[in-house]
Design a protein around this motif. Structure first.
Motif, PDB file in Angstrom:
ATOM      1  N   MET A  64       7.933  10.223  16.064  1.00 39.36           N
ATOM      2  CA  MET A  64       8.810  11.078  15.281  1.00 39.36           C
ATOM      3  C   MET A  64       9.231  12.266  16.150  1.00 39.36           C
ATOM      4  O   MET A  64       8.393  12.968  16.704  1.00 39.36           O
ATOM      5  CB  MET A  64       8.067  11.566  14.029  1.00 39.36           C
ATOM      6  N   ALA A  65      10.515  12.497  16.236  1.00 38.25           N
ATOM      7  CA  ALA A  65      11.021  13.601  17.056  1.00 38.25           C
ATOM      8  C   ALA A  65      10.971  14.890  16.258  1.00 38.25           C
ATOM      9  O   ALA A  65      11.552  14.996  15.186  1.00 38.25           O
ATOM     10  CB  ALA A  65      12.447  13.299  17.483  1.00 38.25           C
ATOM     11  N   GLN A  66      10.243  15.865  16.771  1.00 34.99           N
ATOM     12  CA  GLN A  66      10.095  17.120  16.052  1.00 34.99           C
ATOM     13  C   GLN A  66      11.052  18.197  16.550  1.00 34.99           C
ATOM     14  O   GLN A  66      11.207  19.225  15.912  1.00 34.99           O
ATOM     15  CB  GLN A  66       8.663  17.619  16.178  1.00 34.99           C
ATOM     16  N   ARG A  67      11.688  17.989  17.678  1.00 36.94           N
ATOM     17  CA  ARG A  67      12.563  19.007  18.252  1.00 36.94           C
ATOM     18  C   ARG A  67      14.041  18.681  18.032  1.00 36.94           C
ATOM     19  O   ARG A  67      14.901  19.260  18.645  1.00 36.94           O
ATOM     20  CB  ARG A  67      12.293  19.155  19.744  1.00 36.94           C
ATOM     21  N   VAL A  68      14.330  17.726  17.157  1.00 36.19           N
ATOM     22  CA  VAL A  68      15.716  17.350  16.910  1.00 36.19           C
ATOM     23  C   VAL A  68      16.343  18.376  15.974  1.00 36.19           C
ATOM     24  O   VAL A  68      15.799  18.697  14.930  1.00 36.19           O
ATOM     25  CB  VAL A  68      15.790  15.945  16.283  1.00 36.19           C
ATOM     26  N   SER A  69      17.489  18.892  16.359  1.00 35.20           N
ATOM     27  CA  SER A  69      18.207  19.853  15.533  1.00 35.20           C
ATOM     28  C   SER A  69      19.331  19.144  14.780  1.00 35.20           C
ATOM     29  O   SER A  69      19.908  18.183  15.276  1.00 35.20           O
ATOM     30  CB  SER A  69      18.811  20.965  16.385  1.00 35.20           C
ATOM     31  N   THR A  70      19.636  19.630  13.619  1.00 32.92           N
ATOM     32  CA  THR A  70      20.727  19.067  12.847  1.00 32.92           C
ATOM     33  C   THR A  70      22.004  19.821  13.172  1.00 32.92           C
ATOM     34  O   THR A  70      22.019  20.748  13.976  1.00 32.92           O
ATOM     35  CB  THR A  70      20.431  19.185  11.335  1.00 32.92           C
ATOM     36  N   LYS A  71      23.076  19.444  12.518  1.00 31.61           N
ATOM     37  CA  LYS A  71      24.348  20.129  12.762  1.00 31.61           C
ATOM     38  C   LYS A  71      24.316  21.570  12.267  1.00 31.61           C
ATOM     39  O   LYS A  71      25.157  22.375  12.628  1.00 31.61           O
ATOM     40  CB  LYS A  71      25.499  19.368  12.104  1.00 31.61           C
ATOM     41  N   PHE A  72      23.328  21.908  11.414  1.00 32.08           N
ATOM     42  CA  PHE A  72      23.191  23.279  10.931  1.00 32.08           C
ATOM     43  C   PHE A  72      22.295  24.123  11.829  1.00 32.08           C
ATOM     44  O   PHE A  72      22.109  25.301  11.584  1.00 32.08           O
ATOM     45  CB  PHE A  72      22.630  23.299   9.507  1.00 32.08           C
ATOM     46  N   GLY A  73      21.704  23.499  12.835  1.00 38.79           N
ATOM     47  CA  GLY A  73      20.850  24.227  13.759  1.00 38.79           C
ATOM     48  C   GLY A  73      19.391  24.287  13.319  1.00 38.79           C
ATOM     49  O   GLY A  73      18.589  24.975  13.930  1.00 38.79           O
ATOM     50  N   TRP A  74      19.037  23.582  12.268  1.00 34.09           N
ATOM     51  CA  TRP A  74      17.654  23.582  11.797  1.00 34.09           C
ATOM     52  C   TRP A  74      16.848  22.578  12.597  1.00 34.09           C
ATOM     53  O   TRP A  74      17.372  21.584  13.079  1.00 34.09           O
ATOM     54  CB  TRP A  74      17.587  23.198  10.324  1.00 34.09           C
ATOM     55  N   GLN A  75      15.557  22.836  12.710  1.00 33.79           N
ATOM     56  CA  GLN A  75      14.638  21.872  13.300  1.00 33.79           C
ATOM     57  C   GLN A  75      13.703  21.368  12.204  1.00 33.79           C
ATOM     58  O   GLN A  75      13.673  21.891  11.099  1.00 33.79           O
ATOM     59  CB  GLN A  75      13.848  22.520  14.426  1.00 33.79           C
ATOM     60  N   TRP A  76      12.934  20.337  12.536  1.00 31.49           N
ATOM     61  CA  TRP A  76      12.062  19.697  11.547  1.00 31.49           C
ATOM     62  C   TRP A  76      11.100  20.693  10.924  1.00 31.49           C
ATOM     63  O   TRP A  76      10.860  20.686   9.725  1.00 31.49           O
ATOM     64  CB  TRP A  76      11.296  18.558  12.208  1.00 31.49           C
ATOM     65  N   HIS A  77      10.556  21.595  11.736  1.00 28.77           N
ATOM     66  CA  HIS A  77       9.617  22.597  11.240  1.00 28.77           C
ATOM     67  C   HIS A  77      10.271  23.475  10.167  1.00 28.77           C
ATOM     68  O   HIS A  77       9.625  23.866   9.193  1.00 28.77           O
ATOM     69  CB  HIS A  77       9.108  23.469  12.391  1.00 28.77           C
ATOM     70  N   ASP A  78      11.557  23.776  10.327  1.00 27.38           N
ATOM     71  CA  ASP A  78      12.258  24.597   9.336  1.00 27.38           C
ATOM     72  C   ASP A  78      12.332  23.903   7.987  1.00 27.38           C
ATOM     73  O   ASP A  78      12.192  24.527   6.938  1.00 27.38           O
ATOM     74  CB  ASP A  78      13.672  24.933   9.829  1.00 27.38           C
ATOM     75  N   TYR A  79      12.580  22.589   8.012  1.00 31.15           N
ATOM     76  CA  TYR A  79      12.627  21.833   6.757  1.00 31.15           C
ATOM     77  C   TYR A  79      11.268  21.817   6.065  1.00 31.15           C
ATOM     78  O   TYR A  79      11.163  21.993   4.860  1.00 31.15           O
ATOM     79  CB  TYR A  79      13.080  20.393   7.013  1.00 31.15           C
ATOM     80  N   VAL A  80      10.211  21.611   6.841  1.00 28.23           N
ATOM     81  CA  VAL A  80       8.855  21.575   6.286  1.00 28.23           C
ATOM     82  C   VAL A  80       8.506  22.932   5.687  1.00 28.23           C
ATOM     83  O   VAL A  80       7.954  23.023   4.586  1.00 28.23           O
ATOM     84  CB  VAL A  80       7.834  21.160   7.367  1.00 28.23           C
ATOM     85  N   GLN A  81       8.851  23.991   6.394  1.00 29.71           N
ATOM     86  CA  GLN A  81       8.558  25.342   5.912  1.00 29.71           C
ATOM     87  C   GLN A  81       9.343  25.649   4.638  1.00 29.71           C
ATOM     88  O   GLN A  81       8.801  26.216   3.684  1.00 29.71           O
ATOM     89  CB  GLN A  81       8.897  26.364   7.005  1.00 29.71           C
ATOM     90  N   ALA A  82      10.615  25.267   4.591  1.00 30.26           N
ATOM     91  CA  ALA A  82      11.439  25.520   3.407  1.00 30.26           C
ATOM     92  C   ALA A  82      10.911  24.736   2.205  1.00 30.26           C
ATOM     93  O   ALA A  82      10.887  25.243   1.080  1.00 30.26           O
ATOM     94  CB  ALA A  82      12.886  25.140   3.689  1.00 30.26           C
ATOM     95  N   ASP A  83      10.463  23.496   2.441  1.00 31.75           N
ATOM     96  CA  ASP A  83       9.910  22.689   1.359  1.00 31.75           C
ATOM     97  C   ASP A  83       8.625  23.299   0.826  1.00 31.75           C
ATOM     98  O   ASP A  83       8.404  23.352  -0.389  1.00 31.75           O
ATOM     99  CB  ASP A  83       9.650  21.263   1.869  1.00 31.75           C
ATOM    100  N   ALA A  84       7.766  23.799   1.711  1.00 33.42           N
ATOM    101  CA  ALA A  84       6.515  24.432   1.284  1.00 33.42           C
ATOM    102  C   ALA A  84       6.804  25.716   0.502  1.00 33.42           C
ATOM    103  O   ALA A  84       6.159  25.992  -0.513  1.00 33.42           O
ATOM    104  CB  ALA A  84       5.638  24.732   2.498  1.00 33.42           C
ATOM    105  N   ASP A  85       7.783  26.497   0.968  1.00 29.63           N
ATOM    106  CA  ASP A  85       8.151  27.721   0.248  1.00 29.63           C
ATOM    107  C   ASP A  85       8.682  27.401  -1.139  1.00 29.63           C
ATOM    108  O   ASP A  85       8.370  28.088  -2.109  1.00 29.63           O
ATOM    109  CB  ASP A  85       9.211  28.505   1.027  1.00 29.63           C
ATOM    110  N   CYS A  86       9.480  26.350  -1.239  1.00 30.46           N
ATOM    111  CA  CYS A  86      10.040  25.935  -2.526  1.00 30.46           C
ATOM    112  C   CYS A  86       8.924  25.496  -3.474  1.00 30.46           C
ATOM    113  O   CYS A  86       8.926  25.858  -4.651  1.00 30.46           O
ATOM    114  CB  CYS A  86      11.036  24.804  -2.310  1.00 30.46           C
ATOM    115  N   ASP A  87       7.966  24.721  -2.973  1.00 28.57           N
ATOM    116  CA  ASP A  87       6.837  24.282  -3.801  1.00 28.57           C
ATOM    117  C   ASP A  87       6.025  25.471  -4.307  1.00 28.57           C
ATOM    118  O   ASP A  87       5.654  25.525  -5.479  1.00 28.57           O
ATOM    119  CB  ASP A  87       5.926  23.343  -3.015  1.00 28.57           C
ATOM    120  N   ARG A  88       5.756  26.431  -3.422  1.00 25.55           N
ATOM    121  CA  ARG A  88       4.997  27.616  -3.847  1.00 25.55           C
ATOM    122  C   ARG A  88       5.764  28.412  -4.900  1.00 25.55           C
ATOM    123  O   ARG A  88       5.184  28.902  -5.857  1.00 25.55           O
ATOM    124  CB  ARG A  88       4.699  28.497  -2.640  1.00 25.55           C
TER     125      ARG A  88
END
Length: 63
Positions: A1-25
């Motif tokens: 799994m590539a963890q350093r891949v950026s999307t067209k918005f400039g986000w990386q995988w870690h950003d998605y994981v962090q946003a999902d955790a913040d949303c759950d909390r």
């Protein structure tokens, strides 16, 4: 799994994981807040005064 891949918005995988955790909390906090508010404002069960008919009882009218 590539963890350093950026999307067209400039986000990386870690950003998605962090946003999902913040949303759950956030939603867990909102759920607990709503539950405590419901418990604080809960009314005691109403007791029908003596002699009053309950609405569930059928009323018979003789014509």
């Amino acid at each position: 799994m590539a963890q350093r891949v950026s999307t067209k918005f400039g986000w990386q995988w870690h950003d998605y994981v962090q946003a999902d955790a913040d949303c759950d909390r956030y939603w867990q906090f909102k759920k607990a807040e709503r539950r405590s508010l419901n418990e604080a404002t809960k009314k005691s069960p109403r007791v029908a005064p003596q002699g009053d008919k309950k609405t569930s009882e059928k009323i018979y009218i003789d014509f």
